[in-house]
Design an enzyme around this catalytic site. Structure first.
Site, PDB file in Angstrom:
ATOM      1  CB  CYS A  55      -0.782  -0.088   1.189  1.00  0.00           C
ATOM      2  SG  CYS A  55      -2.106  -1.335   1.447  1.00  0.00           S
ATOM      3  CG  HIS A  64      -1.925   5.169  -1.030  1.00  0.00           C
ATOM      4  ND1 HIS A  64      -2.612   6.451  -1.588  1.00  0.00           N
ATOM      5  CD2 HIS A  64      -2.333   4.239  -1.700  1.00  0.00           C
ATOM      6  CE1 HIS A  64      -3.551   5.904  -2.455  1.00  0.00           C
ATOM      7  NE2 HIS A  64      -3.349   4.643  -2.520  1.00  0.00           N
ATOM      8  NE  ARG A  75      -9.576   1.852  -3.760  1.00  0.00           N
ATOM      9  CZ  ARG A  75      -9.106   2.318  -4.886  1.00  0.00           C
ATOM     10  NH1 ARG A  75      -9.431   3.454  -5.387  1.00  0.00           N
ATOM     11  NH2 ARG A  75      -8.284   1.426  -5.448  1.00  0.00           N
ATOM     12  CB  CYS A 120      -6.036  -1.196  -3.175  1.00  0.00           C
ATOM     13  SG  CYS A 120      -6.263   0.723  -2.780  1.00  0.00           S
TER      14      CYS A 120
END
Lengths: 208, 293
Positions: B201, B205, B250, B254
């Site tokens: 992730c 991010h 979501r 991802c």
């Protein structure tokens, strides 16, 4: 004797320093617990897909070290292993077809569980890099590669280095965010040659 | 004003969806015009971003957000008796007491003693369906993500319940040992690299001011406005998908883009990630259902 002792001691201090730095950053949790959660999260995926997320040494180290400043000895270990993993074309020619390279750079499909098997795949380069000045939809996670070959005067050794970077980015930078496209067997040698051509062919829009 | 109630027939619903689709179309067209008009990429970049910002502002109008149809359907589902026990969900305890909806979403995920587990909203709803209603949830799980001609009970219920925390602030607690574990695992999973592209992730991010193609990427790895704005706006109506989507969807999406395997719906790892993100988003004002690209 003494030198050996000092070396062991400094390694110990280094490990302790890394350990405490990580402890400050991350909440405490047994790595085995994390593995159990991850297993449980992807339990219904096919076995070959589950195998894809069993971390290798590099992935495990890079997951733990969240600070971009990686201890030099750890970085060296990763970069050496990555360098050893690179397979070059038999004839040593690293420049393929820039037009095919452009398609690969634009295309973002392949490797997703939603992708139809057998459909064309891509390197998705524009997601992270600026390349051709004519393409305005580019990401900024990686550096701009505009005029990449031209800026390097199309030197063959730089083209070879670019091939190596695409094959296994961690040969150049330990824990780089860039996928190890060749090492992970996502892109073929031919495809990596085509991408290298996209960067290094004087006719490529990247260099216009 | 996000709490308004509205009932629309399906024809109205289709009309609203058509409206958004045509707006997406005109944005694509204006982006095209923009890219043809300007020669220099560097010079036009701020313009392109401004255009996207303008579009975002234009679609964030709660009075024509189709997600409020999900809110209305969710309310009906909440009150409908189903399952072998012929019970509604009205006695479901979402953490604040049986049937208490106001502010419940703002404190999730949390530990539930009766289940001895940390649960997010969807896991908890699923638990209540099974235990309170005696409902065979196979069909609900099958329809976990809505699509053309197929509504999702879960998406509708999440829209309804999350909306009851709209205007409130995220305040997940890390008191119980299992809540602490969930947070710590979520953090570890956020940074866990894997798959054919070596992504975690954090690849996308964990830094400020980055973009993927033209899409801005919020930094979710540190507390602050970016993670607050992100987490405070889910569930959301995705114009590009013509569906309301939840955090479960979501995260599923991802992992798809990260080239990881398909995650199991309602997996504890997804709840752990939500726990980590919601904790980072502490103090975020919840404004849901929102509407996004």
């Amino acid at each position: 004797m003494t030198r050996k002792f000092i070396a062991v001691l400094s390694a110990g201090v280094l490990a302790a320093t890394i350990g405490s730095a990580l402890a400050q950053q991350a909440a405490k949790v047994d790595p085995a617990v994390v593995d159990t959660y991850i297993k449980g999260t992807f339990s219904k995926a096919p076995a070959d897909w589950q195998a894809r997320i069993v971390p290798d040494d590099t992935q495990r180290i890079c997951s733990d070290i969240r600070d971009p400043s990686i201890p030099a000895d750890v970085a060296k270990k990763i970069m050496d292993a990555a360098t050893a993993s690179i397979v070059y074309p038999d004839d040593g020619k690293v420049i393929g077809d820039w037009k095919k390279g452009q398609q690969l750079a634009q295309r973002g499909t392949g490797g997703q569980f939603s992708d139809q098997p057998g459909r064309p795949i891509g390197g998705n380069c524009y997601a992270c890099h600026q390349l051709s000045p004519g393409e305005v939809s580019f990401g900024t996670l990686g550096p701009s590669l505009t005029a990449y070959g031209r800026n390097r005067k199309y030197k063959p050794e730089d083209a070879k280095a670019a091939y190596a970077k695409i094959y296994n980015a961690q040969a150049v930078q330990a824990c780089s965010n860039m996928p190890r496209f060749g090492h992970n067997k996502f892109l073929s040698i031919e495809q990596i040659k085509d991408l290298t051509a996209y960067l290094f062919d004087p006719e490529s829009p990247v260099n216009k | 004003m996000l709490h308004r109630k509205k009932t629309m027939g399906w024809k109205r619903e289709e009309a609203v969806k058509r409206k958004w689709r045509s707006l997406v179309g005109s944005l694509a067209l204006s982006a095209l015009v923009l890219s043809v008009a300007a020669g220099n990429a560097a010079a036009q970049q701020p313009d392109a971003e401004k255009e996207i910002e303008r579009y975002r502002a234009m679609i964030s109008d709660p009075f024509s957000n189709p997600a409020f149809l999900n809110v209305d359907r969710g309310e009906i589902l909440w009150k409908t008796a189903r399952g072998t026990k012929n019970a509604s969900l009205e006695q479901c305890d979402l953490g604040e007491g049986p049937g208490k909806l106001e502010g419940a979403f703002a404190k999730l995920p949390r530990y539930f003693k009766d289940a001895d587990r940390v649960m997010d909203l969807e896991q908890r709803l699923h638990w209540c369906m099974q235990n309170l209603q005696g409902l065979d949830t196979a069909d609900v799980v099958k329809r976990r993500f809505g699509g053309p001609g197929r509504t999702s009970d879960m998406e509708d219920l999440v829209a309804f319940i999350a909306n009851k925390s709209s205007g409130m602030k995220f305040a997940v607690k890390l008191e119980h040992a299992k809540e602490k574990e969930s947070y710590a695992v979520g953090e570890a999973m956020f940074f866990r690299r894997g798959g054919q592209w070596d992504f975690s992730c954090a690849t996308c991010h964990a830094e400020d001011n980055k973009r993927i193609r033209l899409q801005g990427l919020p930094n979710l790895a540190k507390p602050g406005k970016q993670v607050q704005d992100t987490m405070g706006s889910w569930p959301t109506y995705r114009v590009s998908q013509s569906q309301l989507r939840t955090m479960q969807h979501r995260l599923w999406d991802c992992y798809r883009q990260m080239r990881w395997p398909q995650p199991d719906y309602l997996a504890d790892g997804l709840t752990a990630l939500t726990m980590y993100l919601n904790k980072n988003a502490e103090g975020a004002t919840i404004t849901v259902p929102s509407i996004k690209r």
